[in-house]
Design a protein around this motif. Structure first.
Motif, short mmCIF file in Angstrom:
data_model
loop_
_atom_site.label_atom_id
_atom_site.label_comp_id
_atom_site.label_asym_id
_atom_site.label_seq_id
_atom_site.Cartn_x
_atom_site.Cartn_y
_atom_site.Cartn_z
N LYS A 137 34.91 41.70 38.20
CA LYS A 137 36.27 41.64 38.73
C LYS A 137 36.68 40.19 38.97
O LYS A 137 37.80 39.77 38.62
CB LYS A 137 36.36 42.44 40.04
CG LYS A 137 37.79 42.72 40.48
CD LYS A 137 37.84 43.33 41.86
CE LYS A 137 37.33 44.74 41.90
NZ LYS A 137 37.55 45.36 43.24
N ASN A 138 35.79 39.41 39.54
CA ASN A 138 36.08 38.00 39.80
C ASN A 138 36.21 37.18 38.52
O ASN A 138 37.00 36.24 38.44
CB ASN A 138 35.00 37.39 40.69
CG ASN A 138 35.02 37.96 42.10
OD1 ASN A 138 36.06 38.40 42.57
ND2 ASN A 138 33.87 37.99 42.76
N LYS A 139 35.43 37.55 37.52
CA LYS A 139 35.45 36.81 36.25
C LYS A 139 36.69 37.11 35.40
O LYS A 139 37.25 36.21 34.77
CB LYS A 139 34.20 37.16 35.41
CG LYS A 139 32.98 36.35 35.76
CD LYS A 139 31.75 36.88 35.02
CE LYS A 139 31.65 36.32 33.63
NZ LYS A 139 30.33 36.69 33.01
N TYR A 140 37.10 38.37 35.39
CA TYR A 140 38.08 38.79 34.38
C TYR A 140 39.40 39.35 34.94
O TYR A 140 40.23 39.82 34.17
CB TYR A 140 37.44 39.83 33.45
CG TYR A 140 36.24 39.29 32.71
CD1 TYR A 140 36.35 38.16 31.89
CD2 TYR A 140 34.99 39.88 32.83
CE1 TYR A 140 35.25 37.66 31.20
CE2 TYR A 140 33.88 39.39 32.15
CZ TYR A 140 34.02 38.27 31.34
OH TYR A 140 32.93 37.77 30.67
N PHE A 141 39.58 39.30 36.25
CA PHE A 141 40.82 39.80 36.85
C PHE A 141 41.35 38.81 37.88
O PHE A 141 40.59 38.12 38.54
CB PHE A 141 40.60 41.16 37.52
CG PHE A 141 40.29 42.27 36.57
CD1 PHE A 141 41.28 43.11 36.09
CD2 PHE A 141 38.98 42.47 36.13
CE1 PHE A 141 40.98 44.13 35.19
CE2 PHE A 141 38.67 43.49 35.24
CZ PHE A 141 39.68 44.33 34.78
N SER B 5 47.12 45.06 43.25
CA SER B 5 47.40 44.82 41.83
C SER B 5 46.48 43.74 41.28
O SER B 5 46.36 42.66 41.88
CB SER B 5 48.86 44.39 41.63
OG SER B 5 49.74 45.39 42.06
N TYR B 6 45.89 44.02 40.13
CA TYR B 6 44.97 43.09 39.49
C TYR B 6 45.37 42.93 38.03
O TYR B 6 45.54 43.92 37.32
CB TYR B 6 43.53 43.61 39.58
CG TYR B 6 43.03 43.76 40.99
CD1 TYR B 6 42.28 42.76 41.60
CD2 TYR B 6 43.32 44.91 41.73
CE1 TYR B 6 41.83 42.90 42.90
CE2 TYR B 6 42.88 45.06 43.04
CZ TYR B 6 42.13 44.05 43.61
OH TYR B 6 41.69 44.18 44.90
N GLU B 7 45.50 41.67 37.60
CA GLU B 7 45.88 41.41 36.20
C GLU B 7 44.66 40.97 35.40
O GLU B 7 43.86 40.14 35.84
CB GLU B 7 46.96 40.33 36.12
CG GLU B 7 47.45 40.11 34.70
CD GLU B 7 48.65 39.18 34.62
OE1 GLU B 7 49.11 38.93 33.49
OE2 GLU B 7 49.11 38.70 35.68
N VAL B 8 44.55 41.54 34.20
CA VAL B 8 43.47 41.17 33.28
C VAL B 8 43.66 39.72 32.84
O VAL B 8 44.78 39.27 32.61
CB VAL B 8 43.49 42.09 32.03
CG1 VAL B 8 42.40 41.71 31.06
CG2 VAL B 8 43.34 43.54 32.45
N SER B 9 42.57 38.98 32.75
CA SER B 9 42.65 37.56 32.40
C SER B 9 43.12 37.36 30.96
O SER B 9 42.92 38.22 30.10
CB SER B 9 41.28 36.91 32.58
OG SER B 9 40.40 37.34 31.57
N PRO B 10 43.75 36.22 30.68
CA PRO B 10 44.24 35.94 29.32
C PRO B 10 43.14 36.01 28.27
O PRO B 10 43.40 36.45 27.14
CB PRO B 10 44.80 34.51 29.44
CG PRO B 10 45.17 34.37 30.88
CD PRO B 10 44.15 35.17 31.64
N ILE B 11 41.92 35.62 28.61
CA ILE B 11 40.84 35.64 27.62
C ILE B 11 40.51 37.06 27.18
O ILE B 11 40.17 37.30 26.01
CB ILE B 11 39.58 34.91 28.16
CG1 ILE B 11 38.65 34.54 27.02
CG2 ILE B 11 38.84 35.73 29.21
CD1 ILE B 11 37.59 33.53 27.38
N ILE B 12 40.64 38.02 28.10
CA ILE B 12 40.40 39.42 27.77
C ILE B 12 41.58 39.98 26.98
O ILE B 12 41.41 40.70 25.98
CB ILE B 12 40.14 40.25 29.05
CG1 ILE B 12 38.86 39.77 29.74
CG2 ILE B 12 40.04 41.74 28.73
CD1 ILE B 12 37.61 39.80 28.88
#
Length: 272
Positions: free
Chosen positions: A171-175, A182-189
């Motif tokens: 969660k910390n790495k990719y959101f 509300s949590y947004e998916v990281s641009p890299i994903i």
């Protein structure tokens, strides 16, 4: 219990068949392969909401009013999912399936999330690819019938309920937290996933795929459509490719499709 006994409509049966035929012809949306008690109940609910007396009047309004058609699509599609649904299956995919497929196909590995709904499934695949340090050229093709859920998937914002199976580390790495819940998916994903609209019952399938993930979609189809879909999936896989289905779905005639079970809910193509 037959399907008809599951739901009794207040509207005319023959006119309902006419409606489905004309929706397929005019909108290129074939609902005839779905379990009809589900489809008809949902259509009837919309019609009662607007006090329609018959299907023909409703169909004429669907043709004239884009908002009514958008509402129709929204109510007819089922979009309930979460990241890493059935986590132990995704762990098997990560440890045993994807490494082999990538070893065999390298940077040209082709992955398809079919019936991707609001995006949790293809983004789960993308997270696994990042964790495996897969080449950036490996993308996830993610398709769904519903343009609204595709739009939501592209935004990539989810509530904590969708993230229930995700570790704090991932969660910390990719959101990124963008609201109270509300949590947004990281641009890299996001960058690994390519979304597009696709009708599983009418549109052509790509070929030579390494992995097809289609989970908790086929359960809404009748037996004839289900069998046709599995046949098309098998034809779309390369030899050695894998089909990953939902935990309530089994392919009983998998041998006749040239598939073998390598793990419950994982089918590998062994012959054409």
């Amino acid at each position: 219990m037959n399907e008809k006994s599951l739901y009794t409509s207040p509207y005319d049966d023959n006119e309902y068949k006419w409606l489905l035929d004309n929706i397929a012809k005019h909108f290129e949306l074939d609902l005839r392969g779905y379990k009809q008690h589900r489809v008809r109940r949902r259509i009837d609910m919309i019609m009662r909401k607007y006090s329609y007396k018959d299907y023909k009047t409703y169909f004429n309004d669907l043709k004239k009013d884009p908002k009514k058609w958008d509402e129709f699509l929204d109510k007819l599609t089922i979009n309930v999912t979460e990241f890493f649904r059935n986590p132990e299956k995704w762990e098997y995919l990560k440890k045993n399936v994807l490494p082999r497929l990538m070893k065999e196909s390298g940077s040209k590995t082709k992955l398809w999330s079919a019936g991707c709904s609001t995006g949790e499934e293809p983004y789960t695949l993308s997270i696994i690819l990042e964790e495996l340090k897969a080449p950036k050229t490996i993308k996830v093709m993610a398709t769904d019938l519903d343009k609204f859920v595709i739009a939501k998937a592209k935004r990539g914002v989810y509530s904590s309920r969708s993230l229930v199976n995700i570790s704090e580390d991932l969660k910390n790495k990719y959101f990124k937290k963008v609201g109270p819940d509300s949590y947004e998916v990281s641009p890299i994903i996001k960058s690994r996933v390519v979304f597009k609209q696709h009708n599983l019952l009418m549109d052509p399938f790509e070929k030579n795929l390494d992995l097809i993930v289609c989970r908790n979609v086929v359960i809404y189809f009748d037996m004839e459509a289900k069998n046709g879909l599995y046949k098309n999936f098998a034809a779309s896989l390369r030899k050695g490719g894998v089909l990953f289905v939902g935990s309530t779905e089994r392919i009983f005639n998998y041998r006749s499709l040239g598939l073998e079970v390598i793990e419950p809910f994982f089918y590998q193509k062994v012959s054409d």
